[in-house]
Structure formats: C-alpha cells, structure tokens
Write a protein that holds these residues in place. Structure first.
Motif, mmCIF file in Angstrom:
data_model
loop_
_atom_site.group_PDB
_atom_site.id
_atom_site.type_symbol
_atom_site.label_atom_id
_atom_site.label_comp_id
_atom_site.label_asym_id
_atom_site.label_seq_id
_atom_site.Cartn_x
_atom_site.Cartn_y
_atom_site.Cartn_z
ATOM 1 N N PRO A 131 0.794 -1.233 0.000
ATOM 2 C CA PRO A 131 0.000 0.000 0.000
ATOM 3 C C PRO A 131 0.823 1.278 0.000
ATOM 4 O O PRO A 131 0.430 2.276 -0.603
ATOM 5 C CB PRO A 131 -0.818 -0.122 1.300
ATOM 6 N N ALA A 132 1.984 1.265 0.659
ATOM 7 C CA ALA A 132 2.772 2.494 0.790
ATOM 8 C C ALA A 132 3.588 2.815 -0.455
ATOM 9 O O ALA A 132 4.042 3.957 -0.620
ATOM 10 C CB ALA A 132 3.700 2.388 1.997
ATOM 11 N N LEU A 133 3.775 1.845 -1.347
ATOM 12 C CA LEU A 133 4.706 2.044 -2.456
ATOM 13 C C LEU A 133 4.258 3.114 -3.454
ATOM 14 O O LEU A 133 5.096 3.916 -3.898
ATOM 15 C CB LEU A 133 4.963 0.716 -3.169
ATOM 16 N N PRO A 134 2.974 3.199 -3.846
ATOM 17 C CA PRO A 134 2.577 4.268 -4.779
ATOM 18 C C PRO A 134 2.904 5.666 -4.255
ATOM 19 O O PRO A 134 3.369 6.521 -5.026
ATOM 20 C CB PRO A 134 1.059 4.063 -4.917
ATOM 21 N N GLU A 135 2.698 5.884 -2.975
ATOM 22 C CA GLU A 135 3.021 7.186 -2.394
ATOM 23 C C GLU A 135 4.530 7.436 -2.430
ATOM 24 O O GLU A 135 4.979 8.568 -2.678
ATOM 25 C CB GLU A 135 2.513 7.258 -0.954
ATOM 26 N N GLN A 136 5.320 6.391 -2.194
ATOM 27 C CA GLN A 136 6.776 6.543 -2.244
ATOM 28 C C GLN A 136 7.234 6.883 -3.661
ATOM 29 O O GLN A 136 8.132 7.712 -3.851
ATOM 30 C CB GLN A 136 7.437 5.254 -1.747
ATOM 31 N N PHE A 137 6.619 6.269 -4.657
ATOM 32 C CA PHE A 137 6.948 6.586 -6.048
ATOM 33 C C PHE A 137 6.582 8.038 -6.369
ATOM 34 O O PHE A 137 7.339 8.738 -7.055
ATOM 35 C CB PHE A 137 6.222 5.640 -7.006
ATOM 36 N N GLN A 138 5.435 8.489 -5.882
ATOM 37 C CA GLN A 138 5.023 9.866 -6.142
ATOM 38 C C GLN A 138 5.982 10.855 -5.493
ATOM 39 O O GLN A 138 6.333 11.881 -6.081
ATOM 40 C CB GLN A 138 3.601 10.101 -5.643
ATOM 41 N N VAL B 133 13.874 6.366 -1.243
ATOM 42 C CA VAL B 133 14.293 4.974 -1.407
ATOM 43 C C VAL B 133 13.077 4.168 -1.851
ATOM 44 O O VAL B 133 12.034 4.183 -1.193
ATOM 45 C CB VAL B 133 14.859 4.385 -0.099
ATOM 46 N N LEU B 134 13.211 3.479 -2.979
ATOM 47 C CA LEU B 134 12.147 2.618 -3.493
ATOM 48 C C LEU B 134 12.611 1.170 -3.385
ATOM 49 O O LEU B 134 13.586 0.781 -4.032
ATOM 50 C CB LEU B 134 11.838 2.970 -4.950
ATOM 51 N N GLU B 135 11.941 0.399 -2.545
ATOM 52 C CA GLU B 135 12.321 -1.000 -2.350
ATOM 53 C C GLU B 135 11.684 -1.844 -3.441
ATOM 54 O O GLU B 135 10.469 -2.087 -3.446
ATOM 55 C CB GLU B 135 11.891 -1.495 -0.972
ATOM 56 N N VAL B 136 12.498 -2.294 -4.374
ATOM 57 C CA VAL B 136 12.018 -3.059 -5.529
ATOM 58 C C VAL B 136 12.851 -4.330 -5.640
ATOM 59 O O VAL B 136 14.054 -4.260 -5.907
ATOM 60 C CB VAL B 136 12.142 -2.236 -6.825
ATOM 61 N N PRO B 137 12.265 -5.493 -5.420
ATOM 62 C CA PRO B 137 13.042 -6.734 -5.473
ATOM 63 C C PRO B 137 13.391 -7.130 -6.903
ATOM 64 O O PRO B 137 12.674 -6.805 -7.853
ATOM 65 C CB PRO B 137 12.089 -7.762 -4.847
ATOM 66 N N ARG B 138 14.513 -7.820 -7.035
ATOM 67 C CA ARG B 138 14.815 -8.476 -8.298
ATOM 68 C C ARG B 138 14.047 -9.798 -8.353
ATOM 69 O O ARG B 138 13.511 -10.259 -7.365
ATOM 70 C CB ARG B 138 16.312 -8.739 -8.411
ATOM 71 N N THR B 139 14.022 -10.408 -9.522
ATOM 72 C CA THR B 139 13.329 -11.680 -9.707
ATOM 73 C C THR B 139 14.350 -12.752 -10.033
ATOM 74 O O THR B 139 15.296 -12.498 -10.782
ATOM 75 C CB THR B 139 12.289 -11.560 -10.836
ATOM 76 N N GLU B 140 14.170 -13.915 -9.443
ATOM 77 C CA GLU B 140 15.098 -15.023 -9.673
ATOM 78 C C GLU B 140 14.370 -16.254 -10.182
ATOM 79 O O GLU B 140 13.273 -16.574 -9.724
ATOM 80 C CB GLU B 140 15.803 -15.406 -8.369
ATOM 81 N N VAL B 141 14.971 -16.930 -11.142
ATOM 82 C CA VAL B 141 14.592 -18.287 -11.521
ATOM 83 C C VAL B 141 15.818 -19.137 -11.256
ATOM 84 O O VAL B 141 16.870 -18.912 -11.865
ATOM 85 C CB VAL B 141 14.155 -18.384 -12.987
ATOM 86 N N GLY B 142 15.678 -20.084 -10.337
ATOM 87 C CA GLY B 142 16.870 -20.761 -9.841
ATOM 88 C C GLY B 142 17.683 -19.729 -9.087
ATOM 89 O O GLY B 142 17.234 -19.141 -8.114
ATOM 90 N N ASN B 143 18.884 -19.464 -9.557
ATOM 91 C CA ASN B 143 19.699 -18.406 -8.975
ATOM 92 C C ASN B 143 20.147 -17.426 -10.062
ATOM 93 O O ASN B 143 21.136 -16.722 -9.908
ATOM 94 C CB ASN B 143 20.906 -18.989 -8.253
ATOM 95 N N MET B 144 19.399 -17.409 -11.157
ATOM 96 C CA MET B 144 19.673 -16.476 -12.251
ATOM 97 C C MET B 144 18.781 -15.248 -12.065
ATOM 98 O O MET B 144 17.565 -15.375 -11.877
ATOM 99 C CB MET B 144 19.420 -17.144 -13.602
ATOM 100 N N THR B 145 19.390 -14.070 -12.114
ATOM 101 C CA THR B 145 18.683 -12.837 -11.789
ATOM 102 C C THR B 145 18.101 -12.195 -13.040
ATOM 103 O O THR B 145 18.765 -12.104 -14.084
ATOM 104 C CB THR B 145 19.637 -11.842 -11.105
ATOM 105 N N PHE B 146 16.846 -11.728 -12.911
ATOM 106 C CA PHE B 146 16.172 -10.993 -13.979
ATOM 107 C C PHE B 146 15.809 -9.600 -13.466
ATOM 108 O O PHE B 146 15.615 -9.384 -12.280
ATOM 109 C CB PHE B 146 14.933 -11.748 -14.448
ATOM 110 N N TYR B 147 15.684 -8.658 -14.401
ATOM 111 C CA TYR B 147 15.610 -7.252 -14.017
ATOM 112 C C TYR B 147 14.298 -6.578 -14.420
ATOM 113 O O TYR B 147 14.206 -5.345 -14.431
ATOM 114 C CB TYR B 147 16.792 -6.500 -14.635
ATOM 115 N N GLY B 148 13.282 -7.368 -14.732
ATOM 116 C CA GLY B 148 12.017 -6.790 -15.190
ATOM 117 C C GLY B 148 11.364 -5.866 -14.177
ATOM 118 O O GLY B 148 10.781 -4.837 -14.553
ATOM 119 N N THR B 149 11.428 -6.211 -12.892
ATOM 120 C CA THR B 149 10.785 -5.364 -11.884
ATOM 121 C C THR B 149 11.505 -4.027 -11.744
ATOM 122 O O THR B 149 10.875 -3.000 -11.469
ATOM 123 C CB THR B 149 10.753 -6.077 -10.519
ATOM 124 N N ILE B 150 12.833 -4.014 -11.947
ATOM 125 C CA ILE B 150 13.571 -2.755 -11.882
ATOM 126 C C ILE B 150 13.194 -1.873 -13.063
ATOM 127 O O ILE B 150 12.987 -0.662 -12.916
ATOM 128 C CB ILE B 150 15.090 -3.022 -11.865
#
Length: 280
Positions: free
Chosen positions: A114-121, A226-243
C-alpha cells in the motif's frame, strides 16, 4: 554463502531452510517467515526456530547477513548458473515460461504494498524539481539506465547517464551540479563509484533517489527517496524486469507532472523525424 558449523547436526527443517537460502538468497530478502515456511514445507514457528538454530537472532538478522554477503559478491557466476541448471533439469514438468511467470508473480505482489505508490510519487516530485536527472547502475543495470535516459529525453527532461569505472568515472563525478538528481540502481555489490555519487551529491546539495532491494544498505541510508524493488530469480539467475517496471513508473509519473512539456517534446521529435525522412 552462510558459514554454519556442524551442518550434520541440523534438524531436517533447518537443513531445508539452509539449502533454500543457499539457492535463493535474493528471494529470502523479500520473504516473510510464513512465505519461507511454505517453501520448505514447515510452519512459520519452525522457520523462526531454524533461523535461530543457524545462529541468527531472527529473520531480520538473517536478512542483514545475506544482504551483506550479496554486497560482497559472495556467489560466483558459475555457482549462480549451476543452481539454475539444476532447478531446470530436476523439474522438467515446469517449462521455463511457467517458472518465469511464477517468479514474477511473487515479486509483483511485493510491489503491491500500500505504501509504495506514495513513495513513487514522492520520488517523482523530487525528480520533477531537479534541473537534470542522472542515472547510474553497474553491470547489466547500465543498459536499463541508458534506456530510461532515452525515455526521459522524449518527455523533455534533461538527463545524463553516469558511466565508466575507475579513473574514467572521475569525469562523470566532476559533471555533477547543484540541482541535479540521480537515480541510483543499487543491487548486489556496493561499488566505489556508487558511494562516490552519494558523497558528491551530499556535498553539493543534490538529490539521491535509490532503487534497491536492500533499503537499509549503505547506499540507501540518507537518500532523499528509497524505493524497495526486489529483483526476480529463476533458480539463482537474476532478472531485471521489476527494476525496469520501477523506472518506467517514474517516467510515467514525470509525464503526468509535466504533460505540456512532454507533448511539446513529442511534437519536436515528430518534426525531427519527418525532416530526416524528407532529406533521405
């Protein structure tokens, strides 16, 4: 990743938890005890007891240690890909697309806080007031920074990308000016270049906006946003779509805050393209 003495004396649940931590350290950073319990087929109370058995005061302490290890670059590329290959080959019933969708579903749920949209603004308003918007990200993140800079230019925002390493990066630091804001993509190892950006912005009175999965890390502490945005992992390979999603959200927010500026720039871009076509 974690230094655990006498692994053979651990309970079955603690062993499963340790194995999960070793395979998915980034996922642990954004998981609750209940979510970890589901991953290792145990209760949340068992997860807490297992964490203490591993030598940590609790889940926050465990997350702090994992984040520090990731900052130090504790896992090699061979280890990362090895974990991913193992997961892909052991579970042949799940095609890669399903695994990717499931992984992103979980991280996107984290972005529904809930708090993230306000943090982005709040971050967007800071960027809106800046004279220029800089971007910096190490490794693969530099490409996201470059792509975002293109989008910012197309809505009329003066921008720059801070690139290079070592002595070559000194020129980028020299170019920082009062009134600048820098979006810093802070994931994994803390690089000296990133620390110097933070220190120079503090010295000249600039604005620092940090996008990270470690909001208590050295780069995030003291930042204006500060915007807390997790990375995404499949196995231990990192993807950056959320960033990328986070960066695109900031671009859209700035478009909303300056619609006339965005439209005027779009018209100029159209005219430039038409003139280039005419002269072909």
């Amino acid at each position: 990743m974690l230094e655990v003495q006498q692994r053979q004396n651990l309970s079955a649940a603690a062993t499963r938890l340790l194995d999960y931590i070793e395979r998915h350290p980034n996922a642990v950073l954004v998981s609750s005890a209940l979510e970890l319990a589901a991953k290792i087929d145990a209760s949340d109370a068992t997860v807490i007891r297992s964490i203490q058995t591993l030598g940590f005061d609790g889940l926050p302490h465990l997350k702090t240690v994992i984040a520090e290890k990731l900052d130090e670059g504790a896992r090699t590329p061979v280890e990362k890909v090895g974990v991913t290959v193992s997961e892909l080959t052991q579970d042949g019933s799940r095609p890669p697309l399903q695994m990717v969708v499931e992984a992103y579903t979980k991280t996107l749920e984290r972005l529904s806080r809930p708090a993230l949209p306000e943090q982005f603004q709040s971050a967007a308003h800071l960027l809106n007031d800046a004279s220029r918007i800089g971007l910096h990200g190490g490794g693969p993140l530099s490409r996201l920074a470059q792509q975002t800079a293109t989008h910012l230019g197309r809505i009329g925002r003066a921008n720059f990308v801070m690139e290079g390493t070592g002595h070559a990066f000194a020129d980028a630091l020299l170019g920082l000016q009062p009134g600048d804001a820098v979006i810093l993509l802070a994931y994994g190892k803390v690089h000296k270049e990133s620390l110097l950006i933070k220190e120079e912005l503090q010295r000249i009175g600039g604005i620092l906006v940090v996008i990270t999965d470690n909001p208590t890390g050295r780069l995030a502490v003291g930042a204006q946003a500060v915007l807390e945005v997790p990375r995404t992992e499949v196995g231990n390979m990192t993807f950056y779509g959320t960033i990328l999603l986070a960066l695109e959200t900031l671009v859209l927010s700035l478009t909303q805050l300056g619609p006339d500026q965005a439209m005027e720039t779009a018209r100029r871009l159209r005219d430039f393209r038409s003139e280039l076509d005419r002269r072909t």
